[in-house]
Design an enzyme around this catalytic site. Structure first.
Site, mmCIF file in Angstrom:
data_model
loop_
_atom_site.group_PDB
_atom_site.id
_atom_site.type_symbol
_atom_site.label_atom_id
_atom_site.label_comp_id
_atom_site.label_asym_id
_atom_site.label_seq_id
_atom_site.Cartn_x
_atom_site.Cartn_y
_atom_site.Cartn_z
ATOM 1 N N GLU A 66 0.823 -1.217 0.000
ATOM 2 C CA GLU A 66 0.000 0.000 0.000
ATOM 3 C C GLU A 66 0.852 1.259 0.000
ATOM 4 O O GLU A 66 0.497 2.239 -0.630
ATOM 5 C CB GLU A 66 -0.923 0.048 1.228
ATOM 6 N N ASP A 119 -7.437 6.735 -4.552
ATOM 7 C CA ASP A 119 -6.642 5.593 -4.980
ATOM 8 C C ASP A 119 -6.867 5.317 -6.464
ATOM 9 O O ASP A 119 -7.623 6.033 -7.128
ATOM 10 C CB ASP A 119 -6.908 4.363 -4.106
#
Length: 154
Positions: free
Chosen positions: A29, A38
């Site tokens: 991540e 994202d």
């Protein structure tokens, strides 16, 4: 598997599945302390936290990750009926952290796992590599490590 990631995972083995999954998540991540969209357009913060994300509120990346990781592990524990190794639990918790509860609960991966097809279930991880219909190199890499971790010990 990346040698640095492998070393971090070996060190985390003493902490069990939660510690192992945390290393997997942090590695894949990355961390951003201010809210961002994202690759799927979802508002996120820190290590991909997608819950209530306040634009102006300071957050603790570690506390969000800890809370989110415990929730992912609880989803694994609640849905998987087959016995699991610590490595398999870690791989699944990392997977759930990324794909979310509903997708995991409906997945062929879970069906195969609960039917006793461990190898088939671990192989299913490779299918989860798309963002908006396009293959994501980052997800290909993440799923590859999870699959490897799911199939065999460090």
């Amino acid at each position: 598997m990346n040698p640095e990631l492998r070393n971090r995972l070996i060190k985390a083995t003493a902490g069990g599945a939660i510690a192992l999954a945390t290393v997997l998540i942090q590695w894949h991540e990355g961390v951003l302390y201010t809210p961002y969209r994202d690759s799927g357009g979802v508002l996120s913060v820190c290590y991909g936290h997608t819950g209530a994300v306040a634009i102006s509120s300071p957050v603790s990346a570690t506390s969000l990750l800890d809370s989110d990781q415990k929730a992912a592990m609880a989803i694994v524990d609640a849905n998987v009926t087959a016995p699991l190794t610590e490595n398999q639990k870690a791989a699944l918790a990392s997977f759930v952290y990324n794909v979310a509860r509903g997708a995991f609960a409906r997945s062929t991966l879970l069906k195969k796992l609960n039917a006793g097809d461990r190898a088939g279930a671990c192989d299913e991880m490779r299918c989860w590599k798309y963002v908006d219909g396009k293959v994501s190199k980052g997800l290909v890499n993440w799923r590859s490590v999870e699959r490897e971790f799911c199939l065999k010990p460090l």
